[in-house]
Design a protein around this motif. Structure first.
Motif, PDB file in Angstrom:
ATOM      1  N   THR A 141      21.684 -17.374 -26.218  1.00 40.45           N
ATOM      2  CA  THR A 141      22.309 -16.443 -27.172  1.00 40.45           C
ATOM      3  C   THR A 141      23.781 -16.774 -27.346  1.00 40.45           C
ATOM      4  OG1 THR A 141      22.713 -14.823 -25.395  1.00 40.45           O
ATOM      5  CG2 THR A 141      20.668 -14.586 -26.666  1.00 40.45           C
ATOM      6  N   GLY A 142      24.086 -18.062 -27.311  1.00 39.54           N
ATOM      7  CA  GLY A 142      25.460 -18.513 -27.500  1.00 39.54           C
ATOM      8  C   GLY A 142      25.794 -18.737 -28.962  1.00 39.54           C
ATOM      9  N   GLY A 143      26.761 -19.638 -29.209  1.00 36.88           N
ATOM     10  CA  GLY A 143      27.330 -19.794 -30.534  1.00 36.88           C
ATOM     11  C   GLY A 143      26.353 -20.188 -31.620  1.00 36.88           C
ATOM     12  N   MET A 144      25.403 -21.062 -31.340  1.00 40.85           N
ATOM     13  CA  MET A 144      24.487 -21.541 -32.370  1.00 40.85           C
ATOM     14  C   MET A 144      23.317 -20.597 -32.600  1.00 40.85           C
ATOM     15  SD  MET A 144      25.531 -24.427 -33.684  1.00 40.85           S
ATOM     16  CE  MET A 144      24.068 -25.199 -34.346  1.00 40.85           C
ATOM     17  N   ALA A 145      23.073 -19.681 -31.690  1.00 43.57           N
ATOM     18  CA  ALA A 145      21.819 -18.927 -31.694  1.00 43.57           C
ATOM     19  C   ALA A 145      21.712 -17.903 -32.815  1.00 43.57           C
ATOM     20  CB  ALA A 145      21.638 -18.236 -30.347  1.00 43.57           C
ATOM     21  N   TYR A 146      22.827 -17.293 -33.188  1.00 49.31           N
ATOM     22  CA  TYR A 146      22.777 -16.182 -34.142  1.00 49.31           C
ATOM     23  C   TYR A 146      22.237 -16.626 -35.493  1.00 49.31           C
ATOM     24  CZ  TYR A 146      24.248 -11.791 -36.336  1.00 49.31           C
ATOM     25  OH  TYR A 146      24.263 -10.586 -36.992  1.00 49.31           O
ATOM     26  N   GLU A 147      22.793 -17.678 -36.049  1.00 51.37           N
ATOM     27  CA  GLU A 147      22.321 -18.169 -37.341  1.00 51.37           C
ATOM     28  C   GLU A 147      20.911 -18.745 -37.256  1.00 51.37           C
ATOM     29  OE1 GLU A 147      26.438 -17.321 -37.828  1.00 51.37           O
ATOM     30  OE2 GLU A 147      25.435 -18.508 -36.294  1.00 51.37           O
ATOM     31  N   VAL A 171      18.522 -17.284 -35.562  1.00 50.69           N
ATOM     32  CA  VAL A 171      17.710 -16.079 -35.774  1.00 50.69           C
ATOM     33  C   VAL A 171      17.722 -15.691 -37.249  1.00 50.69           C
ATOM     34  CG1 VAL A 171      17.523 -13.611 -35.270  1.00 50.69           C
ATOM     35  CG2 VAL A 171      17.978 -15.237 -33.417  1.00 50.69           C
ATOM     36  N   LEU A 172      18.898 -15.745 -37.878  1.00 51.38           N
ATOM     37  CA  LEU A 172      18.990 -15.389 -39.295  1.00 51.38           C
ATOM     38  C   LEU A 172      18.126 -16.312 -40.150  1.00 51.38           C
ATOM     39  CD1 LEU A 172      22.783 -14.571 -39.847  1.00 51.38           C
ATOM     40  CD2 LEU A 172      20.926 -13.099 -39.024  1.00 51.38           C
ATOM     41  N   GLY A 173      18.069 -17.578 -39.785  1.00 49.04           N
ATOM     42  CA  GLY A 173      17.247 -18.517 -40.536  1.00 49.04           C
ATOM     43  C   GLY A 173      15.774 -18.150 -40.479  1.00 49.04           C
ATOM     44  N   VAL A 174      15.291 -17.796 -39.298  1.00 47.99           N
ATOM     45  CA  VAL A 174      13.888 -17.393 -39.159  1.00 47.99           C
ATOM     46  C   VAL A 174      13.630 -16.099 -39.917  1.00 47.99           C
ATOM     47  CG1 VAL A 174      12.114 -16.650 -37.526  1.00 47.99           C
ATOM     48  CG2 VAL A 174      13.575 -18.610 -36.976  1.00 47.99           C
ATOM     49  N   LEU A 175      14.560 -15.151 -39.832  1.00 46.57           N
ATOM     50  CA  LEU A 175      14.408 -13.884 -40.551  1.00 46.57           C
ATOM     51  C   LEU A 175      14.356 -14.092 -42.067  1.00 46.57           C
ATOM     52  CD1 LEU A 175      16.892 -11.608 -38.547  1.00 46.57           C
ATOM     53  CD2 LEU A 175      14.399 -11.586 -38.441  1.00 46.57           C
ATOM     54  N   ARG A 221      26.959 -23.824 -37.971  1.00 51.00           N
ATOM     55  CA  ARG A 221      25.920 -22.916 -37.483  1.00 51.00           C
ATOM     56  C   ARG A 221      24.965 -22.533 -38.608  1.00 51.00           C
ATOM     57  NH1 ARG A 221      30.626 -20.282 -35.658  1.00 51.00           N
ATOM     58  NH2 ARG A 221      30.141 -18.431 -36.915  1.00 51.00           N
ATOM     59  N   LEU A 222      25.528 -22.291 -39.792  1.00 47.76           N
ATOM     60  CA  LEU A 222      24.736 -21.819 -40.917  1.00 47.76           C
ATOM     61  C   LEU A 222      23.775 -22.900 -41.416  1.00 47.76           C
ATOM     62  CD1 LEU A 222      24.536 -19.232 -42.741  1.00 47.76           C
ATOM     63  CD2 LEU A 222      25.923 -20.487 -44.391  1.00 47.76           C
ATOM     64  N   ARG A 223      24.270 -24.121 -41.578  1.00 45.11           N
ATOM     65  CA  ARG A 223      23.391 -25.182 -42.082  1.00 45.11           C
ATOM     66  C   ARG A 223      22.293 -25.493 -41.085  1.00 45.11           C
ATOM     67  NH1 ARG A 223      23.926 -29.287 -38.039  1.00 45.11           N
ATOM     68  NH2 ARG A 223      25.570 -30.802 -38.545  1.00 45.11           N
ATOM     69  N   THR A 224      22.593 -25.365 -39.778  1.00 47.58           N
ATOM     70  CA  THR A 224      21.557 -25.602 -38.772  1.00 47.58           C
ATOM     71  C   THR A 224      20.499 -24.505 -38.838  1.00 47.58           C
ATOM     72  OG1 THR A 224      23.287 -26.584 -37.381  1.00 47.58           O
ATOM     73  CG2 THR A 224      21.159 -26.164 -36.361  1.00 47.58           C
ATOM     74  N   GLY A 225      20.939 -23.262 -39.045  1.00 49.59           N
ATOM     75  CA  GLY A 225      19.982 -22.176 -39.237  1.00 49.59           C
ATOM     76  C   GLY A 225      19.143 -22.384 -40.477  1.00 49.59           C
ATOM     77  N   ALA A 226      19.757 -22.892 -41.535  1.00 50.31           N
ATOM     78  CA  ALA A 226      19.018 -23.154 -42.771  1.00 50.31           C
ATOM     79  C   ALA A 226      17.994 -24.264 -42.572  1.00 50.31           C
ATOM     80  CB  ALA A 226      19.997 -23.530 -43.883  1.00 50.31           C
ATOM     81  N   MET A 276      32.466 -16.628 -44.779  1.00 54.91           N
ATOM     82  CA  MET A 276      31.377 -15.747 -44.393  1.00 54.91           C
ATOM     83  C   MET A 276      31.164 -14.630 -45.407  1.00 54.91           C
ATOM     84  SD  MET A 276      31.921 -15.473 -40.245  1.00 54.91           S
ATOM     85  CE  MET A 276      30.395 -14.582 -39.928  1.00 54.91           C
ATOM     86  N   VAL A 277      32.227 -14.206 -46.057  1.00 51.51           N
ATOM     87  CA  VAL A 277      32.124 -13.125 -47.039  1.00 51.51           C
ATOM     88  C   VAL A 277      31.348 -13.565 -48.277  1.00 51.51           C
ATOM     89  CG1 VAL A 277      33.459 -11.721 -48.656  1.00 51.51           C
ATOM     90  CG2 VAL A 277      34.182 -11.894 -46.277  1.00 51.51           C
ATOM     91  N   MET A 278      31.480 -14.821 -48.659  1.00 44.01           N
ATOM     92  CA  MET A 278      30.950 -15.255 -49.962  1.00 44.01           C
ATOM     93  C   MET A 278      29.771 -16.226 -49.888  1.00 44.01           C
ATOM     94  SD  MET A 278      32.147 -18.660 -50.162  1.00 44.01           S
ATOM     95  CE  MET A 278      32.341 -19.088 -51.887  1.00 44.01           C
ATOM     96  N   TYR A 279      29.393 -16.665 -48.683  1.00 44.19           N
ATOM     97  CA  TYR A 279      28.357 -17.688 -48.581  1.00 44.19           C
ATOM     98  C   TYR A 279      27.491 -17.407 -47.357  1.00 44.19           C
ATOM     99  CZ  TYR A 279      26.374 -22.436 -48.943  1.00 44.19           C
ATOM    100  OH  TYR A 279      25.544 -23.511 -49.091  1.00 44.19           O
ATOM    101  N   GLY A 280      26.189 -17.173 -47.579  1.00 40.13           N
ATOM    102  CA  GLY A 280      25.312 -16.785 -46.485  1.00 40.13           C
ATOM    103  C   GLY A 280      24.065 -17.645 -46.365  1.00 40.13           C
ATOM    104  N   MET A 281      23.110 -17.162 -45.579  1.00 39.75           N
ATOM    105  CA  MET A 281      21.915 -17.933 -45.255  1.00 39.75           C
ATOM    106  C   MET A 281      21.092 -18.282 -46.489  1.00 39.75           C
ATOM    107  SD  MET A 281      20.225 -19.548 -42.991  1.00 39.75           S
ATOM    108  CE  MET A 281      21.038 -18.997 -41.477  1.00 39.75           C
ATOM    109  N   LYS A 282      20.929 -17.357 -47.390  1.00 38.00           N
ATOM    110  CA  LYS A 282      20.134 -17.644 -48.593  1.00 38.00           C
ATOM    111  C   LYS A 282      20.766 -18.794 -49.387  1.00 38.00           C
ATOM    112  CE  LYS A 282      18.337 -14.103 -50.529  1.00 38.00           C
ATOM    113  NZ  LYS A 282      16.912 -14.374 -50.127  1.00 38.00           N
ATOM    114  N   ASP A 283      22.101 -18.779 -49.512  1.00 42.77           N
ATOM    115  CA  ASP A 283      22.804 -19.873 -50.187  1.00 42.77           C
ATOM    116  C   ASP A 283      22.551 -21.200 -49.474  1.00 42.77           C
ATOM    117  OD1 ASP A 283      24.330 -18.211 -52.126  1.00 42.77           O
ATOM    118  OD2 ASP A 283      25.349 -17.494 -50.328  1.00 42.77           O
ATOM    119  N   ALA A 284      22.661 -21.173 -48.142  1.00 41.13           N
ATOM    120  CA  ALA A 284      22.544 -22.399 -47.362  1.00 41.13           C
ATOM    121  C   ALA A 284      21.140 -22.986 -47.436  1.00 41.13           C
ATOM    122  CB  ALA A 284      22.931 -22.134 -45.910  1.00 41.13           C
ATOM    123  N   VAL A 285      20.122 -22.135 -47.370  1.00 42.33           N
ATOM    124  CA  VAL A 285      18.743 -22.626 -47.451  1.00 42.33           C
ATOM    125  C   VAL A 285      18.519 -23.325 -48.791  1.00 42.33           C
ATOM    126  CG1 VAL A 285      16.323 -21.930 -47.579  1.00 42.33           C
ATOM    127  CG2 VAL A 285      17.815 -20.947 -45.826  1.00 42.33           C
TER     128      VAL A 285
END
Length: 331
Positions: free
Chosen positions: A136-142, A144-148, A109-114, A10-19
């Motif tokens: 608003t469970g486990g999959m929901a947070y990322e 939201v980040l994907g849409v943002l 979670r991250l790849r699904t958000g991407a 989580m520290v080194m790899y985020g939504m922008k990377d995943a997209v």
């Protein structure tokens, strides 16, 4: 071999990377450079649980992955453990060396958000500004980040059966700096009222029955459905499916086996899988068109496929190898 836990990733790899990495793998898939065997699912009805085994390989870069993910929804209440747990083994496909063992929960979670980010970017209205998150469970947070990542959201509406969980979700968005004070966050009790106000709707539940009325969805709305992944699950109803101008799926083979709402519609109505507009790979590579008209109602249905896990696991491994992240161990 590199090993990395969730916190390290989580520290080194985020939504922008995943997209970026998911889009890259989809281009490789379109070029016939990805080997994607069928995944194996073992169900445990006594625990309302399942374990998935998902192999895949990038033939261009010579990297293979195999994800094992367990989904035990009773865990949080019975033993305090997370619902979803998983690992991804990264292997050199040129000499067989095992290169990395990565925690897969965050990456799933991250790849699904991407994936939802890529779909939303092409299917939602460019000026969409109101997001409704149902679940608003486990999959929901990322999600939201994907849409943002792809839209300028001004208002977030949260709907969850347990209101306190929605409140905690909102607090997390604020405290982690994901949204500023200029973005309004509201917990809404009545799901259909939230749906009527939304430009984009994220559904991330494991519901066996539709979570909102299709009649409440307004023209011009885009919906991401990522929670249901087994034939008995249904997040959306038949009315919504028939009102959709375009339905795009992450993997057609997968949704035919696992997307409960679409399976139900195909079996019980005159809707057919032939009505699917196309797959995410077609959308990202421009083989099919995204939104054309303001009034279109669009739906992205996701059940997951191994090449999406390949995308983020390969991305993490290459970045970790380059920048020196993770622990090095001999196996």
């Amino acid at each position: 071999m590199i090993t990395m836990n969730e916190a390290q990733i989580m520290v080194m790899y985020g939504m922008k990377d995943a997209v970026r990495d998911v889009a890259d793998v989809l281009h490789s898939l379109a070029a016939g450079k990805v080997e994607n065997p069928p995944r194996t699912v073992i169900e445990f009805p006594g625990q309302d649980a399942s374990i998935l085994y998902m192999p895949c390989a990038d033939l261009t870069e010579g990297i293979a992955t195999n994800k094992t993910v367990s989904i035990f929804p009773r865990n949080p209440k019975t033993n305090g453990m997370p619902t979803t747990q998983g690992v991804i083994l990264v292997t050199d496909a040129t000499d067989g060396r095992h290169l990395a063992l990565l925690n897969a929960s965050y990456l799933t979670r991250l790849r699904t958000g991407a994936m939802s980010a890529l779909a939303t970017d092409r299917l939602a209205r460019p000026n969409a500004s109101v997001l409704c998150a149902i679940g608003t469970g486990g999959m929901a947070y990322e999600q939201v980040l994907g849409v943002l990542e792809v839209r300028s959201i001004k208002e977030i509406l949260l709907v969850n059966p347990t209101e306190s969980k929605a409140v905690a979700f909102a607090e997390r968005l604020r405290t982690e700096g994901r949204v500023g004070e200029e973005v309004q966050i509201e917990v809404v009790k009545d799901v259909d009222s939230a749906v009527r106000r939304a430009d984009i709707i994220n559904c991330a539940t494991r519901s066996a029955t539709p979570v909102f009325s299709g009649e409440a969805v307004q023209p011009g709305t885009h919906v991401n459905g990522v929670g249901s992944y087994l034939p008995h699950m249904q997040e959306v109803d038949e009315t919504f499916i028939f009102n959709c101008s375009k339905i795009v799926v992450d993997d057609l083979h997968g949704v035919k086996e696992e997307a409960g709402e679409l399976i139900h519609a195909a079996e019980q109505t005159d809707w057919s899988f032939d009505d699917v507009h196309g797959e995410l790979v077609d959308l990202v590579t421009g083989q099919i068109k995204g939104r054309i008209h303001e009034e279109e109602i669009t739906f992205f249905k996701c059940v997951g496929a191994a090449y999406f896990d390949l995308a983020v696991a390969k991305g993490v491994y290459l970045k970790a190898e380059k920048e020196g992240h993770g622990a090095r161990v001999d196996i």
